[in-house]
Scaffold this active site. Structure first.
Site, PDB file in Angstrom:
ATOM      1  N   ASP A  57       0.828  -1.220   0.000  1.00  0.00           N
ATOM      2  CA  ASP A  57       0.000   0.000   0.000  1.00  0.00           C
ATOM      3  C   ASP A  57       0.860   1.268   0.000  1.00  0.00           C
ATOM      4  O   ASP A  57       1.632   1.493   0.919  1.00  0.00           O
ATOM      5  CB  ASP A  57      -0.874  -0.044   1.273  1.00  0.00           C
ATOM      6  CG  ASP A  57      -1.755   1.178   1.464  1.00  0.00           C
ATOM      7  OD1 ASP A  57      -1.834   2.025   0.549  1.00  0.00           O
ATOM      8  OD2 ASP A  57      -2.389   1.272   2.539  1.00  0.00           O
ATOM      9  N   HIS A  78      -3.823   4.772   6.499  1.00  0.00           N
ATOM     10  CA  HIS A  78      -2.731   4.222   5.679  1.00  0.00           C
ATOM     11  C   HIS A  78      -1.363   4.511   6.299  1.00  0.00           C
ATOM     12  O   HIS A  78      -1.136   5.569   6.884  1.00  0.00           O
ATOM     13  CB  HIS A  78      -2.794   4.805   4.266  1.00  0.00           C
ATOM     14  CG  HIS A  78      -4.043   4.437   3.540  1.00  0.00           C
ATOM     15  ND1 HIS A  78      -4.180   3.261   2.837  1.00  0.00           N
ATOM     16  CD2 HIS A  78      -5.234   5.071   3.447  1.00  0.00           C
ATOM     17  CE1 HIS A  78      -5.395   3.195   2.318  1.00  0.00           C
ATOM     18  NE2 HIS A  78      -6.055   4.284   2.674  1.00  0.00           N
TER      19      HIS A  78
HETATM   20 ZN   LIG Z   1      -8.066   1.395  -0.316  1.00  0.00          ZN
HETATM   21 ZN   LIG Z   2      -9.128   0.737   2.916  1.00  0.00          ZN
END
Ligand SMILES: [Zn+2]
Ligand SMILES: [Zn+2]
Length: 537
Positions: free
Chosen positions: A174, A348
């Site tokens: 990510d 994130h």
């Molecule tokens: Zn996402």
């Molecule tokens: Zn997500």
């Protein structure tokens, strides 16, 4: 739109199938989903769909995916419950949902998939360690390394380290926040700010967040209990998702703390907290309706505090700020945007957490995923130091690119068909009977309908019967009875709107569009593209 296919010989597994909300230029379109041509052309090879977590940008296209490819879907209980909620709106034959738990291993053809618990802004998120005949591929899904998640389910760093020790062929990780230094805050970092809201509010406490933000909702419920307030839930998604989380034991709701929405107005304001959906100013959401005093359960009073506990997603500023203006006009103190202590934290990983993941996994090949090109590039730079410990190459791929791995190594290979499919799925509060793909074919069959509404700039009202212009809409000739009736439908929608709503053209266009669409569908079974035009005269 977060969809990835992994192929070995004649076996394919797919990771996630997300959707996105359209940008402004795609007028009249409800959602955008990925083009599945490659998978449909190889349908006999597709063994299953694996979903990493329940955010819309990862599961939103699952119903469309299953309509084309009826394969089993694997995910955690909460993620699959959110998938089921989406599926209810679609008429699909039997769907095979397979619940998995972290550390469980599923075998699909030559792939052995282990689910690894990670922390993110949604609960029950997993990464995947996929063992293939060529080596292990790790797909992180979305994550941050939250040392204090509200559900106390810790990030399983240990399992990543184990795979790292044994050797990982490829890491897909990510990149959303790779351009932020340091660490992302824990979900608990919003507590001081929320506590300040609860301790200082004179009137109602109204908190809006994404309905999937179970960590956030839990903290609001905990604070409400501590400060002696009851909690009302507003908005269909808020009610449904909290119910799902509660039934799965992921959300603790003390007995007697919930109150019914219809009791809000008659309850002492200082004993009331409201959790409401609609942080992005979506025109038909509960909070947007509250803002223009068009919600049956809640009217804002001076002294109420409204906190938007979410990010302002770029592109949504206008809608959000318009909503904030309406709320302030009614006397609410509205808190939004970035502040310190924060009202919102990202889900994130920032640079240090990404580095931690890279160091634990130490892959032979690395491919940053999720994020814009600049974030992929930054993430690639974070991985450079691994070249001393076995990293051979970093690949940044565009949508549609393929990466080929074999005994000789890895390289970019050919491209496959990708793209976006625009879907017009009925308005937000409408039950979707029949999903229609509004692409060129659709336009050519059903045409386009433009209701033209003139609003008097002195009175703020529409004083003449709206005009309707059509192109390629075969069901109605100009001047036909149907069009006359449609003009009356639009006029009625305008009459039934408050003066305040009339100033909010985003809301008005959405109302006109959904009412007219329902009328035309009923009369003609057609679903032309409807684009209201509002003019000030
Ligand atoms: Zn996402
Ligand atoms: Zn997500």
């Amino acid at each position: 739109m977060n969809i990835l296919a992994l192929r070995y010989g004649d076996d394919i597994i797919v990771v996630d199938a997300g959707m996105m909300f359209p940008e402004d230029e795609l007028l009249g379109v409800d959602i955008v989903t990925p083009d599945l041509t490659y998978l449909v052309e190889n349908r006999d090879c597709v063994r299953g769909l694996i979903v990493t977590h329940g955010h819309e940008d990862h599961i939103g296209a699952v119903p469309f995916f299953l309509a084309e490819l009826n394969v089993p879907v694997y995910g955690t209980a909460f993620t699959l419950a959110l998938v089921s909620r989406r599926l209810e709106e679609h008429d699909l034959p039997e769907v095979k949902l397979r619940t998995v738990k972290p550390r469980q291993v599923v075998e699909l053809g030559p792939f052995k998939i282990e689910f690894i618990h990670v922390t993110h802004s949604i609960v029950s998120a997993v990464s995947l360690a996929i063992t293939t005949p060529l080596g292990v591929v790790i797909h992180t899904g979305d994550f941050k390394v939250d040392p204090t998640p509200t559900d106390n389910e810790l990030f399983d760093l240990h399992t990543f380290a184990e795979y790292g020790k044994r050797g990982v062929l490829l890491l897909l990780s990510d990149s959303t926040n790779s351009d932020r230094p340091g660490h992302t805050g824990s979900e608990r970092a919003v507590r001081p700010r929320l506590e300040e809201v609860f301790s200082q509010a004179d009137g109602r406490v109204i908190i809006s967040c994404f309905s999937s933000s179970i960590h956030r909702i839990q903290q609001v419920i905990d604070l409400a209990r501590e400060y002696g307030r009851k909690v009302a839930l507003l908005g269909r998604s808020m009610i449904q998702v909290t119910e799902i989380a509660h039934s799965l034991g992921l959300l603790e709701i003390p007995d007697g703390i919930l109150m019914r929405p219809q009791d809000i107005q008659s309850t002492n304001k200082r004993k009331t907290a409201v959790l409401v959906s609609g942080t992005q100013g979506e025109p038909m959401s509960a909070l947007s309706r509250v803002a223009v005093d068009n919600h049956k359960s809640l009217s804002i009073d001076p002294g109420d505090t409204v906190a938007l506990s979410s990010r302002i997603i770029p592109g949504n500023e206008r809608g959000i700020f318009r909503m904030v203006d309406h709320l302030e006009r009614r006397g609410a103190d509205v808190m939004y945007g970035s502040m310190n202590p924060p009202l919102h934290v990202s889900g994130h990983a920032s640079a240090e957490e990404l580095r931690l993941m890279l160091n634990l996994v130490r892959p032979r090949y690395f491919m940053p995923i999720h994020g814009e090109y600049r974030q992929l590039a930054k993430h690639a730079r974070l991985a450079e130091h691994l070249r001393h410990v076995g990293l051979e190459e970093i690949f940044i791929l565009d949508a549609g690119d393929t990466l080929e791995l074999d005994h000789h190594g890895a390289r970019k290979a050919g491209r496959v068909t990708v793209g976006r499919i625009c879907i017009d799925s009925g308005s937000v509060d409408d039950v979707v009977e029949d999903l229609v793909i509004r692409d060129r074919k659709h336009l050519s069959e059903d045409g386009i309908v433009l209701p033209i509404i003139a609003i008097n700039k002195h009175t703020g009202r529409s004083e003449t019967l709206p005009e309707i212009v059509t192109r390629g809409f075969a069901a109605a000739e100009d001047g036909s009875e149907l069009l006359q009736a449609a003009r009356q439908v639009v006029a009625r929608t305008l009459e039934n709107s408050s003066t305040e709503e009339m100033t909010d053209w985003g809301v008005m266009k959405e109302k006109v569009r959904s009412d007219l669409k329902r009328f035309i569908a009923k009369q003609t079974s057609r679903r032309p593209l409807i684009m209201p035009v509002i003019l000030e005269v």
